[in-house]
Scaffold this active site. Sequence first.
Site, mmCIF file in Angstrom:
data_model
loop_
_atom_site.group_PDB
_atom_site.id
_atom_site.type_symbol
_atom_site.label_atom_id
_atom_site.label_comp_id
_atom_site.label_asym_id
_atom_site.label_seq_id
_atom_site.Cartn_x
_atom_site.Cartn_y
_atom_site.Cartn_z
ATOM 1 C CG ASN A 28 76.010 6.793 32.747
ATOM 2 O OD1 ASN A 28 75.779 6.198 33.738
ATOM 3 N ND2 ASN A 28 76.984 7.704 32.500
ATOM 4 C CB THR A 84 26.746 5.584 18.142
ATOM 5 O OG1 THR A 84 25.168 6.056 17.909
ATOM 6 C CG2 THR A 84 27.005 4.835 16.921
ATOM 7 C CG HIS A 85 25.977 8.919 21.210
ATOM 8 N ND1 HIS A 85 27.090 10.000 21.242
ATOM 9 C CD2 HIS A 85 26.013 8.974 19.673
ATOM 10 C CE1 HIS A 85 27.315 10.565 20.034
ATOM 11 N NE2 HIS A 85 26.721 10.082 19.043
ATOM 12 C CB SER A 89 28.912 -11.758 46.126
ATOM 13 O OG SER A 89 28.821 -11.214 47.214
ATOM 14 C CE LYS A 91 26.475 -9.386 41.658
ATOM 15 N NZ LYS A 91 27.298 -8.394 42.605
ATOM 16 C CG ASN A 96 30.906 -10.064 41.727
ATOM 17 O OD1 ASN A 96 29.529 -9.665 41.292
ATOM 18 N ND2 ASN A 96 30.972 -10.191 42.866
ATOM 19 C CD GLU A 134 34.250 -5.499 37.528
ATOM 20 O OE1 GLU A 134 32.700 -5.563 37.544
ATOM 21 O OE2 GLU A 134 34.443 -5.745 38.681
ATOM 22 C CE1 TYR A 148 72.049 7.683 34.332
ATOM 23 C CE2 TYR A 148 73.568 8.520 36.021
ATOM 24 C CZ TYR A 148 72.367 7.757 35.695
ATOM 25 O OH TYR A 148 71.832 7.002 36.508
ATOM 26 C CD GLN A 162 68.994 4.483 41.460
ATOM 27 O OE1 GLN A 162 69.951 4.859 41.329
ATOM 28 N NE2 GLN A 162 68.496 3.986 42.396
ATOM 29 C CE LYS A 203 67.682 -0.222 36.482
ATOM 30 N NZ LYS A 203 69.007 -0.649 37.126
#
Length: 435
Positions: free
Chosen positions: A118, A163-164, A286, A292, A294, A299, A325, A330, A333
């Site tokens: 432990n 904004t927005h 692509s 294309k 990308n 992303e 404990y 376990q 981890k």
Amino acid sequence: MAESKPAGGLLWQKEGVAVDARIQAFLAGEDVVLDRQLLAYDIRASRAHAEGLCRVGILTADELQALCAELDRLSEEVADGRFVLDERFEDGHSAIEARLIEVLGDTGRKIHTGRSRNDQVLVASRLWLRDQLATLGAQCAAVASVALRRAGEEMQLPLPGYTHLQRAMVSSAGMWWAGWAESFIDDAELAAASARWLDANPLGSASGFGVNLPLDRDFTTERLGFSRLQVSATYAQLSRGKFELQALSALSQALLDLRRLAWDLSLFLSAEYGFCRLPNQYTTGSSLMPNKRNPDLVELLRASYGVVAGARGEIESLLSLPSGYHRDLQFSKAPLLRAFGHGLSALDLLPALLDALQWQPEAMRAAIDEGMYATDRAMQLARDGVPFREAYQRAAKPVEGESRSPEGSLAERSSPGGAACPLLDRLQARLAALG
């Protein structure tokens, strides 16, 4: 039905008790593979523990010398790949002890005196987390450094402010960079603060109740470079999961900022915005459409926060436990190692990507329309003594014959933090203080 057989080499195995191979495989889980990342720290902590045992008379000086020599040899073999954890062992702890017993016999059998798996896993993971947070802080500082340099160079380069997702006011590339610079400075400081918070030595707490030996826990604290002792043996066990969550919290803040930055880039790189470009090594083609390119890397960087959020959710769900404990822990981890492995890999790519970003000033300027000067007009009227609510109404209507430019708008943005008063020197001082 799988054959039940003695589980040779298990630290907890009792004579005459057979262990079903399927059960043992489930109990061990991924530990052998996961512990490859922690083994060097486990060896280091074992060496400090051995030195502590010598101080209280459990080991002789000759026994200590033999143990330390073998632990150092094992550490070198781990570092250069000559020793790799595999299915021969239950976990990293058993591998270390098995090696010491194989080479040193009864001297090796003394290494576990006064400790439990432990506190052994606690101290190894605590040392590992400290290094991970140091790496996190350095990566955030590297991102901030690129952003701050470009903020200084491009403070007067006009960029529409939103904004927005609607056009709002004239902004600049430099103001955009400054925002990310300060964000990642904060993230670096949070990583350092989190590292200080969890910089406590749990070694010597054993299974959470102490042992009948006058262990010199202050010695191992100093020997392992911890800033303080985790005093309560009971709390050492309670802190498992809690400290990991704080480290993940620091990581998640940086990944949240990465996600929002990547979202900006996803928009700015689109044909509809066209504000910037990246060199081809940061994009992919692509499989079907020849036209294309990308922004796949951007992303995937944007999605990386999900790995960290998932890890936090896994560990939080494990902590619905009473004190002491429990083997449930376990399962903390794997998500911890996974989150830091992925998160730090993502952040490591960011400084070079940001350095390579190429603005497209013509497209940026073309997106700035007359309505984005309305707030400037309102502020000018307010400076001239017009009550702001009246100025607000009047500024909504364009003034015939009025000529404004993005550069002129930025030159008048004199409030602290604006383009005319960016106070980048203050951010630079904070960044320098990170070391």
